[in-house]
Scaffold this motif. Structure first.
Motif, short mmCIF file in Angstrom:
data_model
loop_
_atom_site.label_atom_id
_atom_site.label_comp_id
_atom_site.label_asym_id
_atom_site.label_seq_id
_atom_site.Cartn_x
_atom_site.Cartn_y
_atom_site.Cartn_z
N ASP A 16 -14.83 92.64 27.99
CA ASP A 16 -13.91 92.99 26.89
C ASP A 16 -12.87 91.91 26.62
N ASP A 17 -12.36 91.28 27.69
CA ASP A 17 -11.31 90.29 27.50
C ASP A 17 -11.84 88.93 27.03
N MET A 18 -13.18 88.82 26.91
CA MET A 18 -13.77 87.56 26.48
C MET A 18 -14.45 87.66 25.11
N VAL A 19 -14.34 88.83 24.44
CA VAL A 19 -15.06 89.04 23.19
C VAL A 19 -14.60 88.06 22.11
N TRP A 20 -13.29 87.90 21.96
CA TRP A 20 -12.80 87.03 20.89
C TRP A 20 -13.18 85.57 21.14
N GLN A 21 -13.15 85.15 22.41
CA GLN A 21 -13.54 83.78 22.72
C GLN A 21 -15.04 83.57 22.48
N ALA A 22 -15.85 84.57 22.85
CA ALA A 22 -17.29 84.47 22.61
C ALA A 22 -17.58 84.39 21.12
N GLY A 23 -16.88 85.19 20.32
CA GLY A 23 -17.06 85.15 18.86
C GLY A 23 -16.68 83.81 18.28
N LEU A 24 -15.56 83.25 18.75
CA LEU A 24 -15.13 81.94 18.25
C LEU A 24 -16.11 80.85 18.66
N MET A 25 -16.61 80.92 19.90
CA MET A 25 -17.60 79.94 20.34
C MET A 25 -18.85 80.00 19.47
N MET A 26 -19.29 81.20 19.18
CA MET A 26 -20.48 81.36 18.34
C MET A 26 -20.24 80.79 16.94
N ALA A 27 -19.08 81.09 16.37
CA ALA A 27 -18.77 80.60 15.02
C ALA A 27 -18.74 79.07 14.97
N LEU A 28 -18.13 78.44 15.96
CA LEU A 28 -18.07 76.99 15.99
C LEU A 28 -19.45 76.37 16.17
N LEU A 29 -20.26 76.95 17.03
CA LEU A 29 -21.61 76.44 17.25
C LEU A 29 -22.46 76.57 15.99
N VAL A 30 -22.32 77.70 15.28
CA VAL A 30 -23.06 77.92 14.03
C VAL A 30 -22.67 76.88 12.98
N LEU A 31 -21.36 76.66 12.82
CA LEU A 31 -20.88 75.71 11.81
C LEU A 31 -21.33 74.28 12.14
N ALA A 32 -21.21 73.90 13.40
CA ALA A 32 -21.62 72.55 13.81
C ALA A 32 -23.10 72.33 13.57
N PHE A 33 -23.90 73.33 13.88
CA PHE A 33 -25.35 73.17 13.71
C PHE A 33 -25.72 73.08 12.24
N ALA A 34 -25.06 73.86 11.40
CA ALA A 34 -25.34 73.81 9.96
C ALA A 34 -25.05 72.41 9.40
N VAL A 35 -23.94 71.82 9.82
CA VAL A 35 -23.60 70.46 9.36
C VAL A 35 -24.68 69.47 9.80
N GLN A 36 -25.11 69.58 11.05
CA GLN A 36 -26.12 68.67 11.57
C GLN A 36 -27.43 68.79 10.80
N MET A 37 -27.85 70.00 10.48
CA MET A 37 -29.12 70.19 9.78
C MET A 37 -29.07 69.65 8.35
N VAL A 38 -27.96 69.83 7.67
CA VAL A 38 -27.84 69.31 6.30
C VAL A 38 -27.95 67.79 6.30
N LEU A 39 -27.51 67.14 7.37
CA LEU A 39 -27.49 65.69 7.43
C LEU A 39 -28.77 65.08 8.03
N VAL A 40 -29.66 65.91 8.56
CA VAL A 40 -30.88 65.40 9.21
C VAL A 40 -31.69 64.45 8.32
N PRO A 41 -31.95 64.79 7.04
CA PRO A 41 -32.77 63.87 6.21
C PRO A 41 -32.15 62.50 6.02
N PHE A 42 -30.84 62.39 6.19
CA PHE A 42 -30.16 61.11 5.99
C PHE A 42 -30.05 60.30 7.28
N GLN A 43 -30.55 60.84 8.38
CA GLN A 43 -30.39 60.17 9.68
C GLN A 43 -31.65 59.47 10.18
N ILE A 44 -32.73 59.49 9.41
CA ILE A 44 -34.00 58.97 9.91
C ILE A 44 -34.14 57.46 9.73
N GLY A 45 -33.11 56.82 9.20
CA GLY A 45 -33.17 55.37 9.03
C GLY A 45 -33.31 54.63 10.35
#
Length: 493
Positions: free
Chosen positions: A97-126
């Motif tokens: 119970d005392d870790m729910v907010w931290q777990a939610g924030l961790m998930m949100a940050l990981l989701v956002l970071a991964f979305a940015v990486q995927m959008v940029l994948v086609p531009f990284q194959i050089g």
């Protein structure tokens, strides 16, 4: 690798297992994220390499332009789903119970970071197109340095908390993704979006290729990360942490080999395109030997000194991690014998032959994990045993045969060119390490390091005297002579 190991040691010594276990569980959920995108990104590099090799820069732009709208669409679906999961994380996983907010924030940050990486994948194959892997790895090394600096600042400035691992990773990964994309576009200006070049046929071909790699990605998720979720449901936070310690070391070794072999993809693709089958076979066998040598040097040492390493690393409270570590290391002699097989299957467009069986084997492994962790209550050791058994079994019953088929060789040739020279250095070094431990058990990091060096010297000696082929010896001798002559001449004036 040493940075990650140190960070986890630092945290485990200062926070409870219940708090630490939240991170591997959330991270395990996030490894499913590539499933949203692999269907669209799986074939970009291969197709772009082929087009650029033919001098068709316009085709490279067409590939990027055709796949980007699909990636944007999937990102628009992925982000809301990720946000929904972050806000309801305690309804999906067993989170204190005392870790729910931290777990939610961790998930949100990981989701956002991964979305940015995927959008940029086609531009990284050089980097792949121009084979600038050293430059790419230097940028990625800079990411690890930035991650470490951020972690040190956060942990020493605000206290040891597992959430800082995710915060530092979010910032470092995002900066690295942007840097890779900018430099890659500078290398290959054709990596850009042009609306008039969007081609549905091209996009359909990329997605068709990527569907099989998506299946392989799903199998990869079940390979090591599904165990964390199974333990979260059927085990304890202690089980999750014990498994995570052993799995992290294994993943780092696998990642090291992947980085080392990555520059071979353009060469293997070219061999396939030019139908140089004999050269391709020699390359696969040589890559397998090298993969075994790189993996078994630390792998055998960690097997012999698993208990000593874990006690020195995290103490006796996590002693079961030694068994987990040994089970993971037992995989290496078998799966490293086909080090270049996945890359070769991608280059040869044999993705179905490789990824479909991988998925089926790992699905069976997942069922076995649930049985061993649930009704049998074997915890971390049980899920690792399931993973090791399935991995070794899949190699012996299918992937070694597939490797033989592609290299057009037989088991006897495979044993003589790959297994014997690949396994022998580890076997000889193991005798040395066992002997040293028998004479004087390990009691300190310095002693463990010393034993490792002594066995390592023997390992390298066996590689040089028995493992290398005549042609490899000649190339090594030529390099030594060239370097020696430069030293004797001194700097040019």
């Amino acid at each position: 690798m040493s940075v990650i190991v140190w960070v986890y040691q630092f945290l485990l010594a200062r926070i409870p297992a219940d708090e630490f276990a939240v991170y591997p569980v959330v991270a395990a959920i996030m490894v499913m994220a590539p499933l949203f995108f692999t269907s669209f990104t799986g074939g970009i590099t291969r197709n772009a390499l082929d087009a650029y090799a033919k001098g068709d820069g316009l085709a490279v732009t067409r590939i990027v332009s055709s796949i980007l709208p699909l990636i944007w669409l999937m990102t628009g679906i992925f982000l809301p789903l990720g946000a929904l999961l972050a806000f309801n994380i305690d309804h999906v996983l067993n989170i204190p119970d005392d870790m729910v907010w931290q777990a939610g924030l961790m998930m949100a940050l990981l989701v956002l970071a991964f979305a940015v990486q995927m959008v940029l994948v086609p531009f990284q194959i050089g980097f792949h197109i121009h084979q600038r892997f050293v430059e790419m790895n230097l940028i990625m090394l800079g990411r690890e340095v930035l991650r470490l600096l951020l972690l040190l600042g956060l942990m020493f400035g605000f206290g040891a908390q597992v959430i800082w691992v995710v915060v530092a990773s979010f910032l470092a990964d995002t900066v690295c993704a942007v840097a890779l994309a900018l430099r890659s576009r500078a290398l290959v200006p054709e990596l850009r979006f042009r609306r008039e070049l969007v081609d549905r046929v091209e996009a359909r071909g990329l997605v068709s290729f990527g569907l099989w790699t998506s299946l392989g990605q799903l199998g990869n998720v079940m390979y090591t990360h599904a165990a964390t979720i199974v333990l979260n449901l059927y085990g304890t936070p202690q089980d999750v942490t014990v498994y995570f310690i052993g799995a992290t070391i294994f993943r780092q070794l696998q990642a090291l080999i992947q980085v080392a072999t990555q520059p071979l993809l353009p060469a293997i693709t070219a061999m396939q395109a030019l139908d140089e089958r004999k050269r391709l076979s020699r390359t696969m066998n040589r890559g397998a030997r090298y993969g075994l040598w790189v993996a078994l040097l630390p792998g055998v040492a960690l097997t012999v000194y698993a208990k000593d390493f874990i006690v020195l690393y995290v103490g006796t409270d996590y002693a079961q991690a030694a068994v987990v570590l040994m089970l993971f290391m037992a995989i290496l002699p078998f799966d490293r014998a086909t080090t270049l097989l996945p890359m070769t299957c991608i280059a040869m467009a044999k993705v179905r032959e490789f990824f479909l069986p991988a998925f089926l084997y790992q699905l069976l492994g997942l069922v076995l994990m649930v049985v061993l962790a649930g009704p049998l209550k074997l915890g971390a050791i049980g899920v690792t045993l399931a993973l090791a058994a399935i991995t070794i079994g899949s190699q012996l019953t299918y992937y070694w045969n597939l490797n033989l088929k592609i290299t057009q060789s037989n088991l006897r040739e495979f044993a003589g060119t790959v297994l014997w020279p690949g396994w022998l250095p580890g076997a000889v070094a193991a005798l040395v390490w066992v002997g040293l431990a028998t004479i004087e058990p390990v009691s300190s990091w310095l002693q463990l390091f010393g034993y490792g060096v002594l066995g390592g010297v023997v390992y390298v000696a066996v590689v040089l005297t028995v493992g290398l082929e005549t042609s490899e010896w000649m190339r090594l001798k030529a390099v030594i002579v060239r370097r020696t002559s430069r030293v004797k001449r001194g700097p040019e004036k």
